[in-house]
Design a protein around this motif. Structure first.
Motif, PDB file in Angstrom:
ATOM      1  N   LYS A 137      64.820  81.925  13.838  1.00  0.00           N
ATOM      2  CA  LYS A 137      65.041  81.882  12.390  1.00  0.00           C
ATOM      3  C   LYS A 137      66.100  80.853  12.020  1.00  0.00           C
ATOM      4  N   SER A 138      67.079  80.682  12.884  1.00  0.00           N
ATOM      5  CA  SER A 138      68.155  79.719  12.631  1.00  0.00           C
ATOM      6  C   SER A 138      67.776  78.298  13.052  1.00  0.00           C
ATOM      7  N   GLN A 139      66.564  78.162  13.598  1.00  0.00           N
ATOM      8  CA  GLN A 139      66.061  76.861  14.064  1.00  0.00           C
ATOM      9  C   GLN A 139      67.025  76.215  15.077  1.00  0.00           C
ATOM     10  N   MET A 140      67.457  77.041  16.023  1.00  0.00           N
ATOM     11  CA  MET A 140      68.395  76.571  17.048  1.00  0.00           C
ATOM     12  C   MET A 140      67.763  76.591  18.437  1.00  0.00           C
ATOM     13  N   GLU A 141      66.432  76.545  18.476  1.00  0.00           N
ATOM     14  CA  GLU A 141      65.733  76.653  19.755  1.00  0.00           C
ATOM     15  C   GLU A 141      66.178  75.614  20.779  1.00  0.00           C
ATOM     16  N   ASP A 142      66.485  74.411  20.316  1.00  0.00           N
ATOM     17  CA  ASP A 142      66.858  73.332  21.219  1.00  0.00           C
ATOM     18  C   ASP A 142      68.355  73.302  21.528  1.00  0.00           C
ATOM     19  N   LYS A 143      69.096  74.195  20.890  1.00  0.00           N
ATOM     20  CA  LYS A 143      70.547  74.196  21.065  1.00  0.00           C
ATOM     21  C   LYS A 143      71.062  75.397  21.847  1.00  0.00           C
ATOM     22  N   VAL A 144      70.238  76.448  21.939  1.00  0.00           N
ATOM     23  CA  VAL A 144      70.685  77.706  22.558  1.00  0.00           C
ATOM     24  C   VAL A 144      69.771  78.093  23.716  1.00  0.00           C
ATOM     25  N   TYR A 145      70.389  78.365  24.841  1.00  0.00           N
ATOM     26  CA  TYR A 145      69.665  78.838  26.025  1.00  0.00           C
ATOM     27  C   TYR A 145      69.645  80.363  26.007  1.00  0.00           C
ATOM     28  N   ILE A 146      68.467  80.962  26.252  1.00  0.00           N
ATOM     29  CA  ILE A 146      68.346  82.429  26.293  1.00  0.00           C
ATOM     30  C   ILE A 146      67.690  82.834  27.611  1.00  0.00           C
ATOM     31  N   ILE A 147      68.307  83.780  28.308  1.00  0.00           N
ATOM     32  CA  ILE A 147      67.660  84.432  29.443  1.00  0.00           C
ATOM     33  C   ILE A 147      67.663  85.928  29.174  1.00  0.00           C
TER      34      ILE A 147
ATOM     35  N   THR B 175      58.296  88.885  24.754  1.00  0.00           N
ATOM     36  CA  THR B 175      59.114  88.032  25.619  1.00  0.00           C
ATOM     37  C   THR B 175      58.290  86.866  26.151  1.00  0.00           C
ATOM     38  N   ILE B 176      57.084  87.165  26.628  1.00  0.00           N
ATOM     39  CA  ILE B 176      56.205  86.120  27.142  1.00  0.00           C
ATOM     40  C   ILE B 176      55.870  85.114  26.051  1.00  0.00           C
ATOM     41  N   SER B 177      55.627  85.607  24.847  1.00  0.00           N
ATOM     42  CA  SER B 177      55.321  84.716  23.727  1.00  0.00           C
ATOM     43  C   SER B 177      56.491  83.768  23.448  1.00  0.00           C
ATOM     44  N   TYR B 178      57.707  84.307  23.471  1.00  0.00           N
ATOM     45  CA  TYR B 178      58.887  83.461  23.225  1.00  0.00           C
ATOM     46  C   TYR B 178      59.109  82.455  24.355  1.00  0.00           C
ATOM     47  N   ILE B 179      58.741  82.826  25.571  1.00  0.00           N
ATOM     48  CA  ILE B 179      58.842  81.876  26.681  1.00  0.00           C
ATOM     49  C   ILE B 179      57.850  80.735  26.476  1.00  0.00           C
ATOM     50  N   ARG B 180      56.638  81.073  26.082  1.00  0.00           N
ATOM     51  CA  ARG B 180      55.620  80.048  25.833  1.00  0.00           C
ATOM     52  C   ARG B 180      56.065  79.080  24.736  1.00  0.00           C
ATOM     53  N   GLN B 181      56.794  79.617  23.747  1.00  0.00           N
ATOM     54  CA  GLN B 181      57.277  78.776  22.648  1.00  0.00           C
ATOM     55  C   GLN B 181      58.520  77.977  23.025  1.00  0.00           C
ATOM     56  N   GLY B 182      59.093  78.277  24.179  1.00  0.00           N
ATOM     57  CA  GLY B 182      60.289  77.569  24.615  1.00  0.00           C
ATOM     58  C   GLY B 182      61.573  78.104  24.020  1.00  0.00           C
TER      59      GLY B 182
ATOM     60  N   HIS C 145      64.114  99.300  46.986  1.00  0.00           N
ATOM     61  CA  HIS C 145      64.273  98.309  45.919  1.00  0.00           C
ATOM     62  C   HIS C 145      62.945  97.592  45.678  1.00  0.00           C
ATOM     63  N   THR C 146      62.498  97.635  44.446  1.00  0.00           N
ATOM     64  CA  THR C 146      61.295  96.909  44.079  1.00  0.00           C
ATOM     65  C   THR C 146      61.646  95.443  43.831  1.00  0.00           C
ATOM     66  N   LYS C 147      60.637  94.595  43.844  1.00  0.00           N
ATOM     67  CA  LYS C 147      60.840  93.151  43.759  1.00  0.00           C
ATOM     68  C   LYS C 147      61.444  92.722  42.418  1.00  0.00           C
ATOM     69  N   THR C 148      62.352  91.759  42.475  1.00  0.00           N
ATOM     70  CA  THR C 148      62.969  91.174  41.286  1.00  0.00           C
ATOM     71  C   THR C 148      62.952  89.666  41.424  1.00  0.00           C
ATOM     72  N   GLU C 149      62.573  88.972  40.344  1.00  0.00           N
ATOM     73  CA  GLU C 149      62.530  87.516  40.387  1.00  0.00           C
ATOM     74  C   GLU C 149      62.716  86.943  38.988  1.00  0.00           C
ATOM     75  N   ILE C 150      62.900  85.630  38.919  1.00  0.00           N
ATOM     76  CA  ILE C 150      63.067  84.934  37.643  1.00  0.00           C
ATOM     77  C   ILE C 150      61.741  84.290  37.249  1.00  0.00           C
ATOM     78  N   MET C 151      61.384  84.412  35.975  1.00  0.00           N
ATOM     79  CA  MET C 151      60.179  83.778  35.456  1.00  0.00           C
ATOM     80  C   MET C 151      60.561  82.768  34.371  1.00  0.00           C
ATOM     81  N   ARG C 152      59.989  81.574  34.479  1.00  0.00           N
ATOM     82  CA  ARG C 152      60.145  80.535  33.463  1.00  0.00           C
ATOM     83  C   ARG C 152      58.768  80.134  32.960  1.00  0.00           C
TER      84      ARG C 152
END
Length: 333
Positions: free
Chosen positions: A250-260, A268-275, A310-317
């Motif tokens: 909403k703040s149009q800061m997609e290129d300025k802020v990193y989110i994990i 969440t998947i939709s927002y990843i696809r949008q970058g 412990h079940t598997k844990t990993e990072i998705m990009r």
């Protein structure tokens, strides 16, 4: 014959005719209609377990429930899914108490704060009802076993992902689901340890969302107002990253802020696809639910189980996501 006698005779005749009509009608129904179907055979179950989630309508816990239900069907278990509608430790504990009082065969529950949780679980165990913790452990209690994410490690992975994905100074705001839930505390701690020797990375603030995307969004908005230098966010519950992303978009800061963020809910998947969300920590809630029921059945059968799984844990990009159907190359006819 008097008028009174004639009336009585007429009424009697009428009643007789009505009785005959009903007899003929119901006789016709018996002769022309199929008999009622037999009652369904009542399913028999070997065991009765209760799964107590953090909150019932949380999409993440619905995935845990789905896995547990599949295992329940396979192993002949009657599984109840019961607990607070929204995260509430008192209601959570009450559900465990009620389940124990009803003499279920086993209880599967998320680990809670040691101060309140440990005495209750020890009491339940003392009464002969096994308890398995799921998603979040409670090692101080006498729980039989734990199955789920290594939450400290998952937080550490998130921190290292941020280090790998960013350049220059990163001023990080952490939004966590709860200041008191063990899994959330461990995810924050793991992240802090992962970045503490990185001089270019500073943790500016840690805020609580109450595991609500609305509150996560409110916290993210306020953080950006109070700390304009923040250019990175870490959300430790499944809904935190989504709430943060809504504000950043909403703040149009997609290129300025990193989110994990955490988990792989559809938004969440939709927002990843949008970058907008750059990365997320992937857990295995379905496997947790399935494995917990399978483990409890093993206990019922007198088998030994590992105290920690412990079940598997990993990072998705974005590069780890499969292409959406519209982007896939058509196969030659």
């Amino acid at each position: 014959m008097s008028k009174l006698s004639i009336m009585a005779y007429s009424v009697g005749t009428l009643l007789f005719l009505v009785s005959c009509s009903f007899a003929i009608f119901y006789g016709y129904k018996v002769l022309t209609h199929d008999p009622p179907p037999d009652k369904k055979t009542v399913e028999t179950y070997h065991y009765h377990f209760v799964l107590v989630p953090e909150e019932l309508d949380n999409e993440y816990w619905r995935l845990v429930e789905k896995g547990a239900e599949e295992a329940a069907k396979k192993f002949g278990v009657m599984l109840e899914y019961a607990g607070p509608k929204q995260a509430n430790i008192d209601e959570h504990l009450k559900t465990i108490e009620m389940s124990a009082a009803s003499k279920v065969d086993g209880i599967i529950t998320q680990g809670l704060s040691d101060e309140q949780f440990t005495p209750l679980i020890n009491k339940v165990i003392g009464n002969g009802i096994p308890v398995i913790t799921i998603d979040t452990d409670a090692q101080a209690s006498k729980r039989i076993a734990y199955i789920g994410t290594d939450n400290y490690y998952s937080g550490y992975l998130a921190g290292r992902a941020l280090v790998a994905d960013t350049l220059g100074n990163a001023n990080v705001a952490i939004i966590t689901g709860s200041f008191y839930a063990t899994n959330q505390i461990q995810r924050v701690k793991g992240f802090q340890d992962a970045v503490k020797f990185e001089k270019r990375i500073r943790i500016i603030t840690v805020q609580e969302s109450g595991i609500s995307r609305v509150k996560a969004a409110e916290k993210a908005y306020q953080i950006l107002q109070d700390h304009p230098e923040v250019n990175a966010f870490y959300g430790t519950s499944a809904l935190d990253g989504i709430g943060i992303a809504q504000v950043v978009e909403k703040s149009q800061m997609e290129d300025k802020v990193y989110i994990i963020g955490f988990d792989t809910l559809p938004e969440t998947i939709s927002y990843i696809r949008q970058g907008i969300i750059k990365a997320t920590v992937v857990q295995q809630p379905y496997e947790m639910g399935y494995g917990a029921v399978k483990m409890m059945v093993s206990l019922m059968e007198g088998k030994k189980v590992s105290p920690i799984v412990h079940t598997k844990t990993e990072i998705m990009r974005i590069g780890d996501l499969p292409l959406p159907p519209t982007d896939r190359k058509q196969v030659s006819q």
